[in-house]
Design a protein around this motif. Structure first.
Motif, PDB file in Angstrom:
ATOM      1  N   HIS A 287      -6.241   3.791  -3.962  1.00  0.00           N
ATOM      2  CA  HIS A 287      -5.512   2.749  -3.227  1.00  0.00           C
ATOM      3  C   HIS A 287      -4.389   3.431  -2.476  1.00  0.00           C
TER       4      HIS A 287
ATOM      5  N   ASP B 177      -5.692  -3.729   4.545  1.00  0.00           N
ATOM      6  CA  ASP B 177      -7.001  -4.282   4.153  1.00  0.00           C
ATOM      7  C   ASP B 177      -7.537  -5.305   5.154  1.00  0.00           C
TER       8      ASP B 177
ATOM      9  N   HIS C 225       0.856  -1.184   0.000  1.00  0.00           N
ATOM     10  CA  HIS C 225       0.000   0.000   0.000  1.00  0.00           C
ATOM     11  C   HIS C 225       0.894   1.237   0.000  1.00  0.00           C
TER      12      HIS C 225
ATOM     13  N   GLU D 258      -8.026   5.983   2.355  1.00  0.00           N
ATOM     14  CA  GLU D 258      -7.460   4.866   3.119  1.00  0.00           C
ATOM     15  C   GLU D 258      -6.383   5.341   4.102  1.00  0.00           C
TER      16      GLU D 258
HETATM   17 ZN   LIG Z   1      -6.226  -1.258   0.850  1.00  0.00          ZN
END
Ligand SMILES: [Zn+2]
Length: 245
Positions: A157, A41, A32, A162
């Protein structure tokens, strides 16, 4: 309290009489960017599931921490599972969970690569029965309104959304000195093993530099609320259908 793996066999039988809902978390171990942990995740859906375990009678299964991560398999630390293996694995688990009498499985998914496999596994697992699998791709299905109002850059992403979420739940795991921005745009879905790095440089898609823990807090709070609403609805025996018109 109801984490499946913390119950004894006897306690489990009792707990099964009190709910028809099981929560199956699916995540991934994958790159990531250089600023978020490989297990992002997994950590995010597990954080949401803590609420479910604390506030409902739904039984929360242990997370499946490996997913379909072909896109980022060339990055150090990514562990990917062949889609056929994962499809069979999800199907086996769903079948076994349903075997205990549950009517609903909430597949709380933390990773895009798993979505279509969960769907395919669910089709088979629910055939010829009254059972349902509700797939919650949490990063797209939950907290949409909040994201729309607070995010300054598109979702992606390891992007603003995130990164903010991780800054809220595990700030010590976010390396703010290693942000990379990537805004490669695709009009179509391009699948190419050769060009994976060009399409998703450093396993980033988006702009993490605008991330803040406050944004993450608002997203996660709203996501947890919506997830609890869904579980409550299922505990009443209702499927989450919205009638239009
Ligand atoms: Zn992710």
């Amino acid at each position: 309290m109801p984490y499946w793996q913390e119950l004894t066999h006897k306690q489990f039988v009792k707990a099964c009489h009190e709910t028809e809902v099981a929560v199956l978390m699916t995540g991934a171990l994958e790159a990531h960017g250089d600023h978020l942990p490989l297990g992002s995740d997994n950590l995010l859906p597990a954080y949401l599931a803590e609420n479910v375990a604390a506030k409902t009678k739904a039984l929360v299964l242990p997370i499946i921490p490996f997913g379909e991560s072909w896109t980022f398999e060339q990055h150090e630390g990514t562990v990917t599972v062949d889609p056929a293996t994962l499809l069979a694995f999800y199907g086996d688990i769903m079948g076994s969970v349903f075997h205990h009498g549950f009517r609903f499985i909430v597949a709380l998914n933390g990773h895009g690569g798993n979505s279509s496999l969960l769907q395919l596994a669910a089709r088979k697992a629910t055939m010829g029965s009254e059972r349902s699998v509700i797939i919650v791709n949490w990063w797209t299905d939950l907290a949409k309104d909040v994201k729309q109002s607070i995010l300054e850059t598109p979702e992606g992403h390891a992007a603003e959304d995130e990164t903010s979420e991780m800054m809220h739940i595990r700030p010590e795991l976010v390396d703010k000195s290693s942000y990379a921005v990537s805004d490669v745009r695709m009009k179509y879905t391009i699948v190419s093993a050769r060009y994976r790095e060009e399409l998703f440089p450093s396993a980033v898609h988006g702009d993490p530099t605008r991330a803040t823990p406050e944004k993450g807090k608002r997203i996660m709070e709203r996501a947890a609320e919506e997830l609890l609403e869904l579980i409550a609805q299922l505990e009443r025996g209702e499927l989450p259908l919205k009638k239009v018109g």
